[in-house]
Enzyme design. Structure first.
Site, PDB file in Angstrom:
ATOM      1  N   CYS A   1       0.845  -1.188   0.000  1.00 31.12           N
ATOM      2  CA  CYS A   1       0.000   0.000   0.000  1.00 31.12           C
ATOM      3  C   CYS A   1       0.882   1.241   0.000  1.00 31.12           C
ATOM      4  CB  CYS A   1      -0.902  -0.015   1.236  1.00 31.12           C
ATOM      5  SG  CYS A   1      -2.021   1.390   1.353  1.00 31.12           S
ATOM      6  N   HIS A  37      -9.211  -3.622  -1.819  1.00 27.38           N
ATOM      7  CA  HIS A  37      -8.134  -2.924  -1.113  1.00 27.38           C
ATOM      8  C   HIS A  37      -8.399  -1.413  -1.119  1.00 27.38           C
ATOM      9  CE1 HIS A  37      -3.785  -2.228  -0.036  1.00 27.38           C
ATOM     10  NE2 HIS A  37      -4.131  -1.047  -0.513  1.00 27.38           N
ATOM     11  N   GLU A  38      -8.693  -0.864  -2.294  1.00 27.65           N
ATOM     12  CA  GLU A  38      -8.915   0.582  -2.398  1.00 27.65           C
ATOM     13  C   GLU A  38     -10.213   1.007  -1.723  1.00 27.65           C
ATOM     14  OE1 GLU A  38      -6.485   2.404  -3.172  1.00 27.65           O
ATOM     15  OE2 GLU A  38      -5.281   0.781  -3.990  1.00 27.65           O
ATOM     16  N   HIS A  86     -10.080   1.679   1.952  1.00 31.96           N
ATOM     17  CA  HIS A  86      -9.644   3.023   2.347  1.00 31.96           C
ATOM     18  C   HIS A  86     -10.840   3.962   2.505  1.00 31.96           C
ATOM     19  CE1 HIS A  86      -5.316   2.623   2.210  1.00 31.96           C
ATOM     20  NE2 HIS A  86      -5.358   2.094   1.003  1.00 31.96           N
TER      21      HIS A  86
END
EC number: 3.5.1.88
Length: 184
Positions: free
Chosen positions: A98, A140-141, A144
């Site tokens: 990341c 994953h994104e 966030h």
């Protein structure tokens, strides 16, 4: 314009991001800056909280993977107000890194199939199932956008093993080749 990437410890990385309206100011410029920032840092994805904005915007550029995964040739997309509606398939473990956690790479288990909704750069609505590597990058994104990071998916033992690196980041000692914003 290349923007600084916010590193572990920045409060914005732990906040839930807000959906934006279609008239969000300078959205196209923001997306262009996110792509430029992400590409300069050699990333494949970037979420707006990683540049200090608590809004639901993500950029993903998988063209770099096209030698191994030809389906990603010229794959470059922005996702506005993305949401995961459902997950499916099997859980697959794969190493992740990341831009907000420089120097940390760990195996993370994620479902290999997701049902997502989002707006594209032209504000056209999409509702689709995504699988494989793209599903992983999206999860994953999109994490966030929900105030999560991939380290939140690690076992207590793995978290303990990276504690020193995380502590260094909290002291403003992130080591990487791109511009960052630390808490010190």
């Amino acid at each position: 314009m290349i923007l600084p990437i916010y590193v572990y410890g920045q409060p914005v990385l732990r906040k839930e991001a807000e959906d934006i309206t279609p008239d969000y100011p300078n959205l196209k410029e923001l997306i262009a800056n996110m792509f430029e920032t992400m590409n300069r840092a050699d990333g494949v994805g970037l979420a707006a909280p990683q540049i200090g904005l608590p809004i639901r915007v993500v950029t993903i550029d998988l063209d770099v993977m096209s030698d191994d995964l030809p389906e990603f040739k010229d794959f470059r997309r922005a996702y506005i107000n993305p949401h995961i509606l459902e997950v499916g398939g099997e859980e697959v473990s794969m190493e992740e890194g990341c831009l907000s956690l420089p120097g940390i790479h760990e195996a993370v288990k994620r479902p290999d199939r997701i049902h997502v909704t989002y707006l594209d750069e032209e504000l056209k609505e999409h509702d689709e199932w995504v699988e494989g590597y793209l599903a992983r990058v999206m999860q994953h994104e999109f994490d966030h956008l929900d105030g999560k990071m991939f380290i939140d998916h690690l076992s207590a033992l793995r978290k303990q093993m990276i504690k020193g690196k995380l502590g260094a980041m909290l002291k403003g000692k992130a080591r990487c080749s791109y511009k960052v914003k630390t808490i010190k």
